[in-house]
Design a protein around this motif. Structure first.
Motif, PDB file in Angstrom:
ATOM      1  N   GLU A   3       0.806  -1.228   0.000  1.00  0.00           N
ATOM      2  CA  GLU A   3       0.000   0.000   0.000  1.00  0.00           C
ATOM      3  C   GLU A   3       0.837   1.275   0.000  1.00  0.00           C
ATOM      4  O   GLU A   3       0.474   2.254  -0.635  1.00  0.00           O
ATOM      5  CB  GLU A   3      -0.974   0.005   1.189  1.00  0.00           C
ATOM      6  CG  GLU A   3      -2.171  -0.889   0.983  1.00  0.00           C
ATOM      7  CD  GLU A   3      -2.958  -0.563  -0.282  1.00  0.00           C
ATOM      8  OE1 GLU A   3      -3.281   0.619  -0.527  1.00  0.00           O
ATOM      9  OE2 GLU A   3      -3.248  -1.496  -1.038  1.00  0.00           O
ATOM     10  N   SER A   4       1.972   1.285   0.708  1.00  0.00           N
ATOM     11  CA  SER A   4       2.789   2.506   0.739  1.00  0.00           C
ATOM     12  C   SER A   4       3.393   2.793  -0.634  1.00  0.00           C
ATOM     13  O   SER A   4       3.440   3.942  -1.059  1.00  0.00           O
ATOM     14  CB  SER A   4       3.875   2.422   1.806  1.00  0.00           C
ATOM     15  OG  SER A   4       4.766   1.368   1.537  1.00  0.00           O
ATOM     16  N   LEU A   5       3.814   1.757  -1.350  1.00  0.00           N
ATOM     17  CA  LEU A   5       4.339   1.958  -2.701  1.00  0.00           C
ATOM     18  C   LEU A   5       3.220   2.383  -3.648  1.00  0.00           C
ATOM     19  O   LEU A   5       3.408   3.281  -4.479  1.00  0.00           O
ATOM     20  CB  LEU A   5       5.034   0.701  -3.215  1.00  0.00           C
ATOM     21  CG  LEU A   5       5.586   0.777  -4.637  1.00  0.00           C
ATOM     22  CD1 LEU A   5       6.550   1.951  -4.798  1.00  0.00           C
ATOM     23  CD2 LEU A   5       6.251  -0.535  -5.018  1.00  0.00           C
ATOM     24  N   LYS A   6       2.064   1.775  -3.510  1.00  0.00           N
ATOM     25  CA  LYS A   6       0.931   2.149  -4.366  1.00  0.00           C
ATOM     26  C   LYS A   6       0.547   3.612  -4.145  1.00  0.00           C
ATOM     27  O   LYS A   6       0.347   4.364  -5.093  1.00  0.00           O
ATOM     28  CB  LYS A   6      -0.262   1.237  -4.087  1.00  0.00           C
ATOM     29  CG  LYS A   6      -1.417   1.462  -5.028  1.00  0.00           C
ATOM     30  CD  LYS A   6      -2.515   0.444  -4.797  1.00  0.00           C
ATOM     31  CE  LYS A   6      -3.623   0.629  -5.802  1.00  0.00           C
ATOM     32  NZ  LYS A   6      -4.677  -0.372  -5.620  1.00  0.00           N
ATOM     33  N   ALA A  19      12.039   4.856  -0.184  1.00  0.00           N
ATOM     34  CA  ALA A  19      11.806   4.292   1.151  1.00  0.00           C
ATOM     35  C   ALA A  19      11.260   2.869   1.025  1.00  0.00           C
ATOM     36  O   ALA A  19      11.655   1.976   1.780  1.00  0.00           O
ATOM     37  CB  ALA A  19      10.844   5.176   1.941  1.00  0.00           C
ATOM     38  N   SER A  20      10.371   2.652   0.048  1.00  0.00           N
ATOM     39  CA  SER A  20       9.838   1.305  -0.195  1.00  0.00           C
ATOM     40  C   SER A  20      10.946   0.349  -0.622  1.00  0.00           C
ATOM     41  O   SER A  20      10.987  -0.803  -0.186  1.00  0.00           O
ATOM     42  CB  SER A  20       8.752   1.338  -1.268  1.00  0.00           C
ATOM     43  OG  SER A  20       7.623   2.022  -0.809  1.00  0.00           O
ATOM     44  N   ASN A  26      13.750  -6.010  -3.016  1.00  0.00           N
ATOM     45  CA  ASN A  26      13.229  -6.795  -4.133  1.00  0.00           C
ATOM     46  C   ASN A  26      11.843  -6.359  -4.586  1.00  0.00           C
ATOM     47  O   ASN A  26      11.232  -7.034  -5.412  1.00  0.00           O
ATOM     48  CB  ASN A  26      13.186  -8.278  -3.759  1.00  0.00           C
ATOM     49  CG  ASN A  26      14.562  -8.858  -3.614  1.00  0.00           C
ATOM     50  OD1 ASN A  26      15.430  -8.620  -4.447  1.00  0.00           O
ATOM     51  ND2 ASN A  26      14.789  -9.606  -2.550  1.00  0.00           N
ATOM     52  N   VAL A  27      11.344  -5.269  -4.056  1.00  0.00           N
ATOM     53  CA  VAL A  27       9.951  -4.888  -4.324  1.00  0.00           C
ATOM     54  C   VAL A  27       9.674  -4.712  -5.823  1.00  0.00           C
ATOM     55  O   VAL A  27       8.655  -5.180  -6.323  1.00  0.00           O
ATOM     56  CB  VAL A  27       9.541  -3.639  -3.500  1.00  0.00           C
ATOM     57  CG1 VAL A  27      10.306  -2.386  -3.926  1.00  0.00           C
ATOM     58  CG2 VAL A  27       8.050  -3.407  -3.581  1.00  0.00           C
ATOM     59  N   LEU A  28      10.562  -4.087  -6.548  1.00  0.00           N
ATOM     60  CA  LEU A  28      10.333  -3.890  -7.989  1.00  0.00           C
ATOM     61  C   LEU A  28      10.547  -5.192  -8.764  1.00  0.00           C
ATOM     62  O   LEU A  28       9.821  -5.468  -9.722  1.00  0.00           O
ATOM     63  CB  LEU A  28      11.227  -2.781  -8.534  1.00  0.00           C
ATOM     64  CG  LEU A  28      10.986  -1.392  -7.939  1.00  0.00           C
ATOM     65  CD1 LEU A  28      11.938  -0.378  -8.556  1.00  0.00           C
ATOM     66  CD2 LEU A  28       9.539  -0.950  -8.109  1.00  0.00           C
ATOM     67  N   ARG A  29      11.504  -6.007  -8.345  1.00  0.00           N
ATOM     68  CA  ARG A  29      11.740  -7.290  -9.010  1.00  0.00           C
ATOM     69  C   ARG A  29      10.528  -8.207  -8.855  1.00  0.00           C
ATOM     70  O   ARG A  29      10.128  -8.890  -9.801  1.00  0.00           O
ATOM     71  CB  ARG A  29      12.985  -7.968  -8.455  1.00  0.00           C
ATOM     72  CG  ARG A  29      13.310  -9.284  -9.177  1.00  0.00           C
ATOM     73  CD  ARG A  29      14.576  -9.931  -8.667  1.00  0.00           C
ATOM     74  NE  ARG A  29      14.545 -10.241  -7.254  1.00  0.00           N
ATOM     75  CZ  ARG A  29      13.952 -11.319  -6.730  1.00  0.00           C
ATOM     76  NH1 ARG A  29      13.331 -12.170  -7.502  1.00  0.00           N
ATOM     77  NH2 ARG A  29      13.987 -11.529  -5.438  1.00  0.00           N
TER      78      ARG A  29
END
Length: 87
Positions: A3-6, A19-20, A26-29
């Protein structure tokens, strides 16, 4: 997508993007591994957050070619928004 990245993506908040990434390197991967998904680049393009979109393309160029569940790329969404670019 968490949710924070969205939220950061919808608001064009580049500081929160990083920060995300610091919270989960690995969030983007993980997003890139999904077959058809609205990536942060899709959302930023649809929302008109173009500085954020450029930052995401630098970090993950493969998002520019990725299709969402409707078969649309980020450039399709930017075009639908009515963005005119100069090349």
């Amino acid at each position: 997508m968490d949710e924070s990245l969205k939220r950061a993506t919808q608001e064009g908040n580049i500081v929160e993007l990083y920060a995300s990434i610091q919270r989960d390197g690995n969030v983007l991967r993980q997003i890139d591994e999904m077959e058809f998904v609205d990536t942060p680049l899709h959302i930023a393009a649809a929302e008109g957050c173009f500085d954020f979109a450029m930052e995401v393309m630098i970090l993950k160029p493969s998002f520019a070619r990725k299709l969402n569940q409707q078969g649309l790329s980020p450039i399709h969404l930017a075009w639908k928004r009515g963005v005119k670019t100069k090349f």
